[in-house]
Scaffold this motif. Sequence first.
Motif, PDB file in Angstrom:
ATOM      1  N   LEU A 189      34.891 -33.254  27.197  1.00 58.77           N
ATOM      2  CA  LEU A 189      35.722 -34.210  27.689  1.00 58.77           C
ATOM      3  C   LEU A 189      35.750 -34.027  29.300  1.00 58.77           C
ATOM      4  N   CYS A 190      35.795 -32.713  29.603  1.00 58.14           N
ATOM      5  CA  CYS A 190      35.915 -32.747  31.132  1.00 58.14           C
ATOM      6  C   CYS A 190      34.568 -33.063  31.767  1.00 58.14           C
ATOM      7  N   GLU A 191      33.357 -32.590  31.289  1.00 55.58           N
ATOM      8  CA  GLU A 191      32.196 -32.963  31.647  1.00 55.58           C
ATOM      9  C   GLU A 191      31.950 -34.577  31.908  1.00 55.58           C
ATOM     10  N   ASN A 192      32.530 -35.270  31.194  1.00 52.31           N
ATOM     11  CA  ASN A 192      32.513 -36.834  31.052  1.00 52.31           C
ATOM     12  C   ASN A 192      33.943 -37.418  31.816  1.00 52.31           C
ATOM     13  N   ASN A 193      34.461 -36.549  32.340  1.00 48.82           N
ATOM     14  CA  ASN A 193      35.674 -37.115  33.328  1.00 48.82           C
ATOM     15  C   ASN A 193      36.768 -37.783  32.655  1.00 48.82           C
ATOM     16  N   CYS A 194      37.057 -37.403  31.217  1.00 50.28           N
ATOM     17  CA  CYS A 194      38.029 -38.032  30.414  1.00 50.28           C
ATOM     18  C   CYS A 194      39.417 -37.590  31.048  1.00 50.28           C
ATOM     19  N   ARG A 195      40.339 -38.359  30.768  1.00 47.80           N
ATOM     20  CA  ARG A 195      41.714 -38.014  30.929  1.00 47.80           C
ATOM     21  C   ARG A 195      42.308 -37.159  29.568  1.00 47.80           C
ATOM     22  N   VAL A 196      43.007 -35.837  30.039  1.00 48.45           N
ATOM     23  CA  VAL A 196      43.185 -35.268  28.856  1.00 48.45           C
ATOM     24  C   VAL A 196      44.759 -34.766  29.179  1.00 48.45           C
ATOM     25  N   GLU A 197      45.454 -34.836  28.250  1.00 51.64           N
ATOM     26  CA  GLU A 197      46.903 -34.222  28.196  1.00 51.64           C
ATOM     27  C   GLU A 197      46.819 -33.305  27.096  1.00 51.64           C
ATOM     28  N   ILE A 198      47.202 -31.857  27.477  1.00 53.29           N
ATOM     29  CA  ILE A 198      47.081 -30.819  26.762  1.00 53.29           C
ATOM     30  C   ILE A 198      48.439 -30.679  26.247  1.00 53.29           C
ATOM     31  N   ARG A 199      48.440 -30.210  24.670  1.00 51.83           N
ATOM     32  CA  ARG A 199      49.719 -30.198  23.849  1.00 51.83           C
ATOM     33  C   ARG A 199      49.736 -28.724  23.381  1.00 51.83           C
ATOM     34  N   VAL A 200      50.476 -27.891  23.931  1.00 53.73           N
ATOM     35  CA  VAL A 200      50.559 -26.327  23.347  1.00 53.73           C
ATOM     36  C   VAL A 200      51.678 -26.154  22.416  1.00 53.73           C
ATOM     37  N   PRO A 201      51.566 -25.855  21.029  1.00 54.76           N
ATOM     38  CA  PRO A 201      52.775 -25.788  20.244  1.00 54.76           C
ATOM     39  C   PRO A 201      53.147 -24.377  20.367  1.00 54.76           C
ATOM     40  N   ASP A 226      39.884 -23.518  33.705  1.00 58.31           N
ATOM     41  CA  ASP A 226      38.395 -23.928  33.810  1.00 58.31           C
ATOM     42  C   ASP A 226      38.383 -25.357  33.641  1.00 58.31           C
ATOM     43  N   TYR A 227      39.178 -26.096  33.073  1.00 58.19           N
ATOM     44  CA  TYR A 227      39.095 -27.628  32.814  1.00 58.19           C
ATOM     45  C   TYR A 227      40.261 -28.697  33.561  1.00 58.19           C
ATOM     46  N   LYS A 228      40.857 -27.757  34.726  1.00 57.24           N
ATOM     47  CA  LYS A 228      42.035 -28.501  35.391  1.00 57.24           C
ATOM     48  C   LYS A 228      41.567 -29.850  36.010  1.00 57.24           C
ATOM     49  N   SER A 229      40.324 -29.987  36.359  1.00 56.53           N
ATOM     50  CA  SER A 229      40.068 -31.284  36.845  1.00 56.53           C
ATOM     51  C   SER A 229      40.217 -32.607  35.889  1.00 56.53           C
ATOM     52  N   CYS A 230      40.379 -32.336  34.738  1.00 53.80           N
ATOM     53  CA  CYS A 230      40.516 -33.420  33.755  1.00 53.80           C
ATOM     54  C   CYS A 230      41.816 -33.697  33.050  1.00 53.80           C
ATOM     55  N   ILE A 231      42.419 -32.230  33.169  1.00 54.15           N
ATOM     56  CA  ILE A 231      44.028 -32.283  32.667  1.00 54.15           C
ATOM     57  C   ILE A 231      44.806 -32.931  33.563  1.00 54.15           C
ATOM     58  N   THR A 232      45.759 -33.978  32.902  1.00 55.53           N
ATOM     59  CA  THR A 232      46.647 -34.604  33.420  1.00 55.53           C
ATOM     60  C   THR A 232      47.994 -34.168  33.380  1.00 55.53           C
ATOM     61  N   ALA A 233      48.342 -33.165  32.461  1.00 62.58           N
ATOM     62  CA  ALA A 233      49.525 -32.661  32.181  1.00 62.58           C
ATOM     63  C   ALA A 233      49.343 -31.800  31.310  1.00 62.58           C
ATOM     64  N   VAL A 234      50.257 -30.731  30.883  1.00 62.71           N
ATOM     65  CA  VAL A 234      50.427 -29.813  29.760  1.00 62.71           C
ATOM     66  C   VAL A 234      51.947 -29.923  29.337  1.00 62.71           C
ATOM     67  N   LYS A 235      51.896 -30.079  27.953  1.00 61.85           N
ATOM     68  CA  LYS A 235      53.302 -30.292  27.265  1.00 61.85           C
ATOM     69  C   LYS A 235      53.311 -29.254  26.337  1.00 61.85           C
ATOM     70  N   VAL A 236      54.358 -28.284  26.470  1.00 60.62           N
ATOM     71  CA  VAL A 236      54.663 -27.171  25.537  1.00 60.62           C
ATOM     72  C   VAL A 236      55.580 -27.699  24.483  1.00 60.62           C
ATOM     73  N   LEU A 237      55.216 -27.848  23.303  1.00 63.90           N
ATOM     74  CA  LEU A 237      55.855 -28.287  22.042  1.00 63.90           C
ATOM     75  C   LEU A 237      56.546 -27.204  21.266  1.00 63.90           C
ATOM     76  N   GLY A 238      57.845 -27.143  21.222  1.00 60.14           N
ATOM     77  CA  GLY A 238      58.687 -26.000  20.553  1.00 60.14           C
ATOM     78  C   GLY A 238      58.627 -26.311  18.930  1.00 60.14           C
ATOM     79  N   TYR A 239      58.406 -25.341  18.288  1.00 66.81           N
ATOM     80  CA  TYR A 239      58.379 -25.224  16.592  1.00 66.81           C
ATOM     81  C   TYR A 239      59.621 -25.902  16.290  1.00 66.81           C
TER      82      TYR A 239
END
Length: 301
Positions: A212-224, A243-256
């Motif tokens: 995804l990052c190699e193809n310049n896609c926009r990515v939002e990371i979800r971390v449970p 290592d993938y910061k260039s394509c990551i728009t944000a990180v969301k931490v999801l509480g169980y």
Amino acid sequence: MSEIKGKIFAIKNFEIHDGDGLRTTVFLKGCPLRCRWCHNPEGLETKNLLAFYKDKCRSCGMCVRVCPSGAQTTADGVHVYDRSQCTACGACERVCPSGAIKIFGEEIGAAELVGRILPDRFFFDTTGGGITLSGGEPLLQPDFCKEVLMRAKIEGIGTAVDSCLCVSAEAVRAVMPYTDKFLVDVKCADSRLHERLTGVGNGRIIGNLALLCENNCRVEIRVPYIPDCNDDEMPAIAELLCDYKSCITAVKVLGYHNYAENKYTALGMNYPAADVRLPTADELSAARGFFSDKGFAVISD
């Protein structure tokens, strides 16, 4: 040429947690993972599943009269459901007056699905929202996803795909041109721990994130954030994502949370996270801090 069809289990309107703006989220059947904390157990299998909500049942006998397999009966005036005899045909759901029976599983064409979401266009246009394909794992049905997303783009509707990325690279490539943003779950940095918690290692997931990052896609990371499961992984995940910061728009931490426990009961399934405690506000704040310290934009659930 026949229309491409897919298998879904829910369509939810006015969602605010599945991408930008107001979303219509479509949940597709089937998933390659078996996460202990899964909150959509009805999406794990591709087959139709029947959920019986006992507390809603009035023992009216309507389902008994229409059930073709004998799965619905009564004994001493009380409703009895035999799951082993059930074919999940849906006849009982259609006549149940109290909503005690719910079938999870519907085959639908791409054109019909997009037609169902078009009435929400006003909300998409005014909030920057759109359609999100989720699951289960939507990219287990890549041709259907591609067709839906392509039709949505033709209609001028924003698109997002919520994926664990434990799929083939070909499936990811198929939807790239028609996806405005990918919402990607990253559960563990340690592949062996990932396998213990989900049944599968994370090698394919990390490889597809790189794609995804190699193809310049926009990515939002979800971390449970799952206490006593992957809570110690937060620093390592934050480091991995650098290592993938260039394509990551944000990180969301999801509480169980344990909201799905009643759903497991209705589906006749054991709840695998019964012994998992809820995270505290301080724990979630600390977890978010690992990602903000690495320079990521962190958004709250």
